[in-house]
Design an enzyme around this catalytic site. Structure first.
Site, PDB file in Angstrom:
ATOM      1  N   HIS A  36      48.555  38.384  36.650  1.00 48.00           N
ATOM      2  CA  HIS A  36      48.444  38.637  38.544  1.00 48.00           C
ATOM      3  C   HIS A  36      46.922  38.220  38.868  1.00 48.00           C
ATOM      4  O   HIS A  36      46.009  39.201  38.882  1.00 48.00           O
ATOM      5  CB  HIS A  36      49.577  39.921  39.288  1.00 48.00           C
ATOM      6  CG  HIS A  36      49.456  39.265  41.086  1.00 48.00           C
ATOM      7  ND1 HIS A  36      50.199  38.410  41.326  1.00 48.00           N
ATOM      8  CD2 HIS A  36      48.451  40.373  42.237  1.00 48.00           C
ATOM      9  CE1 HIS A  36      49.869  38.511  42.920  1.00 48.00           C
ATOM     10  NE2 HIS A  36      48.859  39.670  43.093  1.00 48.00           N
ATOM     11  N   ASP A 151      54.003  39.544  44.911  1.00 46.76           N
ATOM     12  CA  ASP A 151      53.340  40.438  45.572  1.00 46.76           C
ATOM     13  C   ASP A 151      52.962  40.883  47.359  1.00 46.76           C
ATOM     14  O   ASP A 151      53.101  41.668  47.702  1.00 46.76           O
ATOM     15  CB  ASP A 151      51.742  40.267  44.829  1.00 46.76           C
ATOM     16  CG  ASP A 151      51.105  41.712  45.470  1.00 46.76           C
ATOM     17  OD1 ASP A 151      52.014  43.085  45.205  1.00 46.76           O
ATOM     18  OD2 ASP A 151      50.465  41.528  45.680  1.00 46.76           O
ATOM     19  N   HIS A 410      48.262  36.357  50.132  1.00 48.47           N
ATOM     20  CA  HIS A 410      48.915  37.664  50.564  1.00 48.47           C
ATOM     21  C   HIS A 410      47.645  39.021  50.117  1.00 48.47           C
ATOM     22  O   HIS A 410      48.226  39.861  50.874  1.00 48.47           O
ATOM     23  CB  HIS A 410      50.328  38.048  50.294  1.00 48.47           C
ATOM     24  CG  HIS A 410      50.228  37.789  48.325  1.00 48.47           C
ATOM     25  ND1 HIS A 410      49.913  37.765  47.164  1.00 48.47           N
ATOM     26  CD2 HIS A 410      49.464  39.628  47.359  1.00 48.47           C
ATOM     27  CE1 HIS A 410      49.775  37.856  45.974  1.00 48.47           C
ATOM     28  NE2 HIS A 410      49.455  38.993  46.012  1.00 48.47           N
TER      29      HIS A 410
END
Length: 999
Positions: A36, A151, A410
């Protein structure tokens, strides 16, 4: 997002089954390696590339080539593109292509970033997805088919809709409210397909997309934790897990198998998705795979006794295995998973407002890009005119496309990044906006003859100003544009030298300057040009008209009253649609009378603040993410001053809120504007709105500022707010044992409303906010936050949100019947987002008019159809997939010139079924007629959302949702291939490549 805040990533595909029934089949675990990689958050993109991101792709590619069984999924394209363009060797590029061909490396999502789902706008989600998909398709000829949205802080109903329209077969999400997730897991309904908006489910069943909810942990960290600013020279990283050895392999195997079996109790099928990775992982893929390889081999060698087999997999491997089982799914409705809480006092609703200034800048950048795209397209078609270099123009547009895409991450537009990363986003946006403004100015100047407006020569003051106003919407727009000038007497004329309705008044921002308000009516995708010259005014006996001068009526400060007096002295401010009544005893708004319904609604507005805790020893805290008020909000002012600036064109109500009666400076302000429509002007949208701009800040520490609008509407504490500017969600107030205030906050990206059986009050916004109805008849909008705390995690990453800025958000208010507000609300929301762009310059000489300006033919769509994009992407690949694949196989990669002939067109039906008796109907348009101003249409290709699929070649999977029922199939309505006549159904978004006859 950091490990402590990470809702764990091991996926739980929770298929429905009767309680207590478990599969007797052996469990098969699909281990999906991934990293990630936040595009920002704590560290800048450049810092992340240096510390770990480049090493992820370098080491993963090397290690995948060493083991045929190994797999990896890549997600965010911004990092991969930077690695590909600036780091990867030719050998590594060859290996990547080979791994993709073999299916051992897989791109999922494929966007520039993993966008936020709560506070991003639909248009920007599509943009960042399109940019990433275009890069992947140009470079590799691949088109992602699965999502990995693990996420974002809560899940929108818009995101799976867009992914399905882009050609995805399945969607994976993660973060939902802990209470809801626990209930779904208990009932074994935690990972079910979701329906799309009701209209799309009826008219285009193919856009159904399964939704899977992951949970649990993120696996083993044999490579440790990334080190900044650069990797340690000895290769030893903090927190490296103990290597797998013969002495401990049984313990590792027992831990993994127990974890898989625990989650398998929530599955109907024997397939378990087991993501392996987390933030900044796999920067040393060698040590990761060197430890996992023997562990998986050991488990498989004891599969019979352990009851579990394991394999490396891509996300596609897992979903293909699952799809092949042909199980039956129960369908969840189209509602979202917002808000999101992780614990009773951890409601992730603060980020709906965090860094309001960045949220506003991101949306302004998006709007400017939208205008620049269509302006450049109109410049190029039907034939370029002037001396503009198209390659340079595309560079300016591309820079802003990437900047707007990047900030949708995000941990970007959410305001949850560190200050230095915020500065990075701001720099990228500002630079991109400057380039596009230069492009737009060049286009305008190219339209003018040499003797037209120029900058005044050195030593001579300007003879005045010129303003070119561009309408980026495909509707005729009547509105008021505001300019700042340095002289109190002004004459405004149009291209033909005719006077234009205008008004001059004292500036609200600069005491020595003046605000010039100009009424303009502009056809779709067209310009108006104005000459602005100083004058002594319309003197007696002359025929020289001048802008009317507004007069100001001032009211002294009024102290905040604890109780309302029985008698009131009300001051009316009226236009043709509303009368706003102001209370002289309080200097607050009292009520609004709406002409069409002949109803008066009590409306009062004021600013309040939530006082929040910053000491973890004293209880729960608020931070970038969390909103944790200890008690109700309290008034943030003790006195309010008011002035009414009355003019023939516009009347403004200016209210100034002071913290105490003697304060010199105000902390909050409201500037409300009503427009008076002159005869002969059609300004339905303009008349039916009260435009409000607010000032908030600087705040005191640990304060969260809200605008509360209290009304006589009996809304029962129910509001509706939008998902990403796309569809409305009903938000009833829910009571919780703890933290009810914060858990009843919802995101408002573009619009919200509250209503009773007679009237509706609509709020339209140009940036995202948190919104709530804490009491009957009330709606409060969070405008600003300033926070500090001593939580070690926040301090370590500099995420305390000590935001000292002053913000100026804008809301438009619409009040009226359901039918009136439904008809006007959608178009007004788009009009707020895409206001005309004004290009302002100095005039030289004394010419009474602007010569050489020939108006282009307008581009006009029906009022329920929005031109979502009109652009020349400049893609360097064939839209024919066979031709493009052949070109890639021959090694012709990136050699083609930018295609300036392919025009990207996307249309969006704004209305839901049943929302309006006329505007909610399907609309049929002839693209040849609509686009005739750009030239003769010779071909129309319908494409997937991001343009990489010919819809005739797109065959999405179908999923069984009941006996004999399947959803997600790719049956399209019968349409003539390539025909210019199209029908767009309610809420549909349709994408086309349009080709024109070259001149």
């Amino acid at each position: 997002m950091g490990q402590l805040r990470w809702l764990p990533l091991l996926a739980l595909l929770l298929l429905l089954r009767p309680p207590g029934v478990q599969s007797a089949d052996p469990i098969q675990a699909f281990v999906v390696p991934h990293s990630h990689m936040d595009v920002g958050w704590v560290y800048t993109v450049q810092e992340s590339m240096q510390a770990y991101a480049a090493n992820v792709y370098t080491s993963v590619v090397e290690e995948l080539a060493r083991g045929q069984q190994r797999r990896f999924i890549a997600v965010e394209q911004e990092f991969f593109r930077l690695w590909w363009d600036g780091v990867a060797s030719e050998q590594q590029k060859h290996q990547v292509r080979q791994l993709l061909e073999e299916g051992r490396l897989e791109f999922v999502i494929g966007g520039q970033v993993m966008h936020d789902e709560a506070v991003t706008h639909l248009d920007d989600q599509i943009l960042q997805l399109t940019e990433g998909h275009g890069f992947l398709y140009k470079t590799f000829g691949i088109r992602p088919q699965f999502s990995w949205h693990v996420d974002p802080f809560g899940a929108s109903a818009t995101t799976p809709t867009l992914f399905a329209l882009a050609g995805f077969n399945a969607h994976l999400g993660s973060r939902i409210d802990y209470d809801l997730k626990a209930a779904m897991q208990e009932a074994r309904v935690s990972g079910v397909p979701r329906l799309l908006p009701p209209t799309l489910a009826v008219h285009r069943a193919r856009v159904f997309s399964p939704n899977f909810l992951p949970s649990h942990r993120s696996g083993f960290y044999w490579n440790g934790v990334a080190v900044f600013p650069k990797p340690p020279p000895d290769g030893v990283y903090p927190n490296m897990s103990e290597p797998v050895t013969p002495a401990n392999i049984n313990l590792y195997a027992e831990a993994l198998v127990a974890n898989v079996k625990q989650r398998a109790t929530w599955f109907q099928t024997p397939h378990v998705l087991w993501p392996w990775g987390c933030d900044k992982q796999f920067f040393n893929a060698s040590v990761q795979f060197a430890n996992m390889d023997p562990l998986l081999d050991h488990i498989n060698s004891h599969a019979a006794e352990l009851g579990v087999s394991v394999q490396y997999a891509t996300l596609g491997d897992y979903f293909r295995a699952l799809h092949a089982l042909n199980v039956t799914w129960r369908v969840r409705d189209h509602h979202d998973f917002l808000p999101y809480s992780t614990e009773p006092f951890q409601a992730w609703t603060g980020f709906y407002t965090s860094r309001s200034a960045l949220k506003g800048l991101a949306r302004r950048a998006s709007a400017l890009l939208y205008a620049g795209e269509s302006m450049f397209t109109r410049y190029m078609w039907p034939a370029p005119h002037g001396h503009l270099d198209p390659a340079w123009a595309l560079q300016q547009l591309q820079q802003l496309r990437w900047a707007v895409s990047e900030v949708q991450h995000h941990d970007a537009i959410t305001g949850t990044e560190s200050p230095k990363v915020r500065d990075m986003y701001v720099t990228h946006l500002a630079s991109g906006m400057l380039g596009v403004r230069k492009l737009m100015a060049s286009i305008v100047l190219d339209k003018l003859q040499p003797q037209a407006p120029t900058v005044a020569s050195s030593g001579a003051g300007p003879a005045g100003h010129f303003a070119s106003v561009y309408n980026p919407l495909a509707w005729t727009v009547t509105t008021v544009v505001t300019l700042t000038v340095g002289f109190p007497g002004v004459r405004v004329t149009d291209e033909a030298g005719h006077p234009v309705p205008s008004q001059i008044q004292n500036s609200t921002e600069t005491p020595s300057a003046y605000d010039l308000l100009i009424l303009t009516t502009i056809p779709g995708l067209s310009y108006r040009h104005y000459s602005i010259r100083p004058t002594a005014g319309a003197q007696e006996g002359t025929q020289e008209p001048a802008a009317t001068v507004a007069s100001t009526l001032q009211f002294g400060r009024r102290r905040r009253r604890r109780t309302s007096p029985a008698g009131r002295r009300l001051v009316p401010v009226a236009n043709d649609c509303y009368i706003v009544l102001l209370d002289q005893d309080t200097n607050l708004m009292h009520s609004i009378w709406e002409r069409q319904s002949n109803r008066t609604v009590r409306v009062t507005q004021e600013f309040l603040e939530y006082h929040v805790n910053g000491d973890v020893k004293q209880g729960p805290i608020s931070d970038n993410y969390l909103f944790t008020p200890g008690k109700a909000a309290v008034p943030a002012w003790e006195a309010v001053g008011m002035e009414i600036v009355a003019g023939q064109l516009v009347t403004e109500i200016r209210q100034y809120f002071y913290r105490n009666m003697t304060a010199r400076n105000y902390t909050y302000a409201i500037r409300s504007r009503l427009t008076h429509m002159p005869q002969g002007h059609d300004g339905e949208l303009l008349c039916h709105r009260i435009e409000q701009e607010y000032r908030a800040g600087p705040l005191e520490l640990n304060r969260e500022a809200v605008l509360r609008t209290s009304t006589s509407l009996n809304n029962q504490q129910v509001i509706s707010s939008d998902n990403n500017g796309y569809q409305m969600q009903r938000r009833p107030y829910l009571s919780y044992v703890n933290n009810s205030i914060a858990r009843n906050y919802y995101p408002m990206v573009q619009s919200a409303f509250m209503e009773d059986d007679k009237s509706r009050l609509v709020l339209l916004s140009e940036r995202a906010h948190g919104i709530s109805s804490q009491e009957n008849g009330q709606v409060e909008v969070m405008l600003h936050r300033r926070l500090s705390n001593n939580f070690d995690w926040d301090l370590g990453y500099n995420l305390t949100l000590n935001d000292t800025s002053v913000v100026h958000p804008v809301l438009w208010l619409l009040l009226g019947s359901w039918s009136l507000t439904a008809a006007l609300g959608q178009r007004s929301a788009v009009a707020l987002q895409h206001r005309p762009v004004v290009l302002f310059g100095d005039l030289a000489g004394t010419a009474p008019k602007l010569p050489g300006l020939q108006q282009q033919e307008a581009v006009t769509l029906p009022p329920n159809l929005h031109l979502q994009i009109l652009s020349i992407p400049g893609w360097r690949y064939s839209s024919n997939h066979t031709e493009h694949a052949q070109s890639l196989r021959k090694g012709h990669r990136g050699e083609a010139q930018a295609d300036l002939r392919r025009v990207l067109l996307r249309l969006h039906h704004l209305y839901e079924v049943g929302e309006d008796p006329v505007l909610s109907q399907p609309v049929t348009v002839n693209l040849e007629a609509v686009l005739q101003a750009l030239g003769s249409v010779v071909a129309v290709e319908e494409r997937s959302l991001t343009g990489t699929w010919d819809v005739g070649m797109l065959h999405r999977w179908s999923w069984r949702t009941g006996p004999g029922r399947r959803r997600g199939d790719t049956t399209f309505p019968s349409r003539p291939p390539g025909g210019p006549i199209i029908t767009v159904h309610p809420k549909e978004i349709r994408t086309f490549f349009v080709h024109f006859q070259q001149q």
